[in-house]
Design an enzyme around this catalytic site. Structure first.
Site, PDB file in Angstrom:
ATOM      1  CB  SER A  22      -0.907   0.015   1.234  1.00  0.00           C
ATOM      2  OG  SER A  22      -1.655   1.215   1.287  1.00  0.00           O
ATOM      3  NE  ARG A  55       2.594  -0.069  -3.752  1.00  0.00           N
ATOM      4  CZ  ARG A  55       3.280   1.007  -3.385  1.00  0.00           C
ATOM      5  NH1 ARG A  55       2.900   2.205  -3.795  1.00  0.00           N
ATOM      6  NH2 ARG A  55       4.351   0.890  -2.611  1.00  0.00           N
ATOM      7  CB  CYS A  59       6.939   7.592  -7.102  1.00  0.00           C
ATOM      8  SG  CYS A  59       5.536   7.645  -5.980  1.00  0.00           S
ATOM      9  CG  ASP A  99      10.001   0.887  -1.548  1.00  0.00           C
ATOM     10  OD1 ASP A  99      10.662   0.821  -2.601  1.00  0.00           O
ATOM     11  OD2 ASP A  99       8.755   0.836  -1.513  1.00  0.00           O
ATOM     12  CE1 TYR A 101      10.668   0.450 -12.258  1.00  0.00           C
ATOM     13  CE2 TYR A 101      11.700   2.589 -12.600  1.00  0.00           C
ATOM     14  CZ  TYR A 101      11.216   1.618 -11.741  1.00  0.00           C
ATOM     15  OH  TYR A 101      11.274   1.807 -10.381  1.00  0.00           O
ATOM     16  CG  MET A 103       4.055   8.453   0.634  1.00  0.00           C
ATOM     17  SD  MET A 103       2.948   8.863   2.008  1.00  0.00           S
ATOM     18  CE  MET A 103       1.396   9.053   1.110  1.00  0.00           C
ATOM     19  N   GLY A 128      13.972   0.868  -9.729  1.00  0.00           N
ATOM     20  CA  GLY A 128      14.623   1.418 -10.903  1.00  0.00           C
ATOM     21  C   GLY A 128      16.027   0.893 -11.130  1.00  0.00           C
TER      22      GLY A 128
END
Length: 523
Positions: free
Chosen positions: A279, A437, A335, A368, A415, A329, A392
């Protein structure tokens, strides 16, 4: 002018100084003074080198009860980790987490392929009967990824062994209707029940056969040893394996919807060792409920919860029983959560604060996102994380999913972020891994939190991971720490020091003032 001191007193003089050079980690990560920091915003100061880099141990905790030989993990993204990536990550000492943007059956099959890749004693070998057809045996080879099947009288384990069927037996057989009993190898070499793994491996070396079948005093099949596994043990000494089954460790991700409960049942049946509750914002009632259900339903399964970036988020998940935490995050290269949602946290600050809190409860943390090189990995570990998840950095490798394509003369692979529109629309259903997610399964208009792109071919992780491994050993050597455990301890004690980097310092630390250059990472 001050008098020149005696050079012999230099060490004693440093002890008389009011403070050591550089900053402690607590001083560096003070948000009131410096705001949020990421990996490029600081450096680790060098220490004393009195050992070879090869002596550095990179052993670390993935969860409370799982230990890895290297602190590297592949991300559960549909352009990063499927069975091939997970297999070689485990062989090389880390672990891979297989994505769940696919059917539960497909994901379970990928887990099964990893678990079947390498074994010690194979206590539940795939067995066939003499009346199985050659065509069926070929199909089983495609399904399981290998072709060495014991043949027993009734096609079950614990029945009398009558032969073995191998790829050599069926490779050139064109008539698929022939029965296995007509082409199998009869009277295979066997070992007696009760032999040790080392004794079995010694027999394999002597007989120069592909497998050793273990039988009881009545000739009934008990287990099997594979020669290919013996070779893998020699070629991959750091491999991550289950202490009980000697199979490769394999992780996978699931969502937090009710449908994911049945998915997890299939994964556990396939041999799953550890699950990630996937998530973008782990501090939700959905994840807390799922976490409690998993711990109640599968108490032996390790669970990594997340993602989190604050102590308060971490506290809820730790209290619910998480065996590990995933931190990050909006910091991944694909992202855009921070841009679109206005939520997130610079990764260095997030890793430090969550790890400082979670480590007090014995919960290992995984950094992460935001990792681009060996230096970033070292910094994440120094800030308290036990492992580092890579997306990546592994995208574009031979083992990542997808086909290569050419654009402007360069060999590329796709990707994408799991929050991209492409990922959200992959399965054609609203409630897929991507939409769940990001809490978007019921949205009529999808709001992307990731992008789709392409990365340059990086070659095989069979070269790339050893490069990262050796690089991390050299980093620890420069810092003066013989292990990751010592690195963390010395950071907390203030023995490992840091320096904040200005924008000019960051520019100075990179390649500059050259007309052109080639950046080769490894040979």
């Amino acid at each position: 002018m001050a008098a020149i001191r005696d050079y012999k007193t230099a060490l004693d003089f440093t002890k008389s100084l009011p403070r050591p050079d550089g900053l402690s980690v607590q001083e560096l990560m003070d948000s009131k003074i410096r705001g949020g920091l990421t990996y490029n915003d600081f450096l680790i100061l060098p220490g004393l080198v009195d050992f070879a880099s090869s002596e550095v141990s990179l052993q670390t905790k993935l969860t409370r009860n799982i230990t890895l030989n290297i602190p590297l993990v592949s991300s559960p993204m549909d352009t990063v980790t499927e069975s091939e990536m997970a297999t070689f990550m485990a062989l090389l000492g880390g672990i891979g987490f297989i994505h769940h943007n696919c059917t539960p059956e497909d994901q379970a099959d990928m887990v099964r392929r990893v678990k079947n890749y390498e074994n010690g004693f194979i206590n539940n070998p795939i067995v066939i009967s003499p009346t199985t057809t050659v065509g069926e045996a070929k199909s089983m080879k495609e399904k399981y990824g290998f072709a060495g099947f014991p043949v027993t009288t009734d096609g079950k384990r614990n029945a009398k062994l009558v032969g073995v069927i191998t790829s050599r037996d069926i490779q050139f057989v064109e008539d698929n209707s022939l029965l296995v009993q007509d082409v199998m190898t009869k009277n295979p070499v066997t070992g007696a029940q009760g032999i040790t793994l080392s004794e079995g491996n010694e027999i394999l070396k002597k007989i120069k056969k592909g497998r050793l079948l273990v039988v009881d005093e009545k000739g009934n099949l008990v287990s099997m040893l594979s020669r290919t596994d013996l070779m893998k043990n020699q070629n991959y000494p750091l491999a991550s394996k289950s202490a009980n089954t000697k199979q490769l460790l394999c992780g996978a991700s699931i969502g937090t919807m009710d449908a994911d409960k049945e998915r997890l049942r299939l994964l556990v049946k396939a041999g799953l060792d550890v699950v990630i509750l996937d998530s973008s914002q782990g501090n939700s009632i959905f994840e807390l409920n799922m976490l409690k259900w998993v711990k109640e339903s599968f108490p032996g399964l390790e669970v990594i919860a997340g993602n989190v970036v604050t102590r308060e988020q971490a506290a809820n998940l730790i209290a619910a029983g998480a065996d590990g935490l995933r931190i990050g995050m909006g910091t991944g290269s694909i992202c855009i959560t921070q841009e679109v949602m206005a939520c997130g946290r610079p990764q260095g600050t997030a890793v430090y604060n969550v790890c400082e809190f979670a480590n007090q409860f014995g919960v290992p943390c995984m950094a992460d996102g935001g990792v681009q090189n060996i230096g970033h990995i070292t910094k994440a570990l120094a800030l308290g994380s036990s492992t580092v998840m890579m997306g990546g950095m592994l995208a574009g490798t031979t083992e990542s999913p997808g086909e290569y394509f050419y654009q402007d003369g360069k060999r590329l692979k796709a990707y994408r972020g799991m929050g991209s529109i492409d990922a959200m629309q992959k399965t054609g259903t609203k409630g897929n891994a991507s939409t769940s997610r990001y809490f978007s399964e019921s949205d009529s208009v999808l709001v992307a939190q990731g992008v789709s792109g392409a990365v340059v071919d990086k070659g095989s992780i069979k070269k790339f991971i050893p490069y990262l491994y050796n690089g991390l050993q050299h980093s620890c050597q420069d810092i003066g720490c013989r292990s990751l455990t010592l690195l963390k301890n010395n950071v907390q004690r203030g023995k490992v020091r840091f320096e904040f980097r200005t924008a000019s310092a960051q520019l100075e630390g990179g390649v500059h003032n050259l007309h052109s250059y080639e950046k080769r990472l490894h040979n």
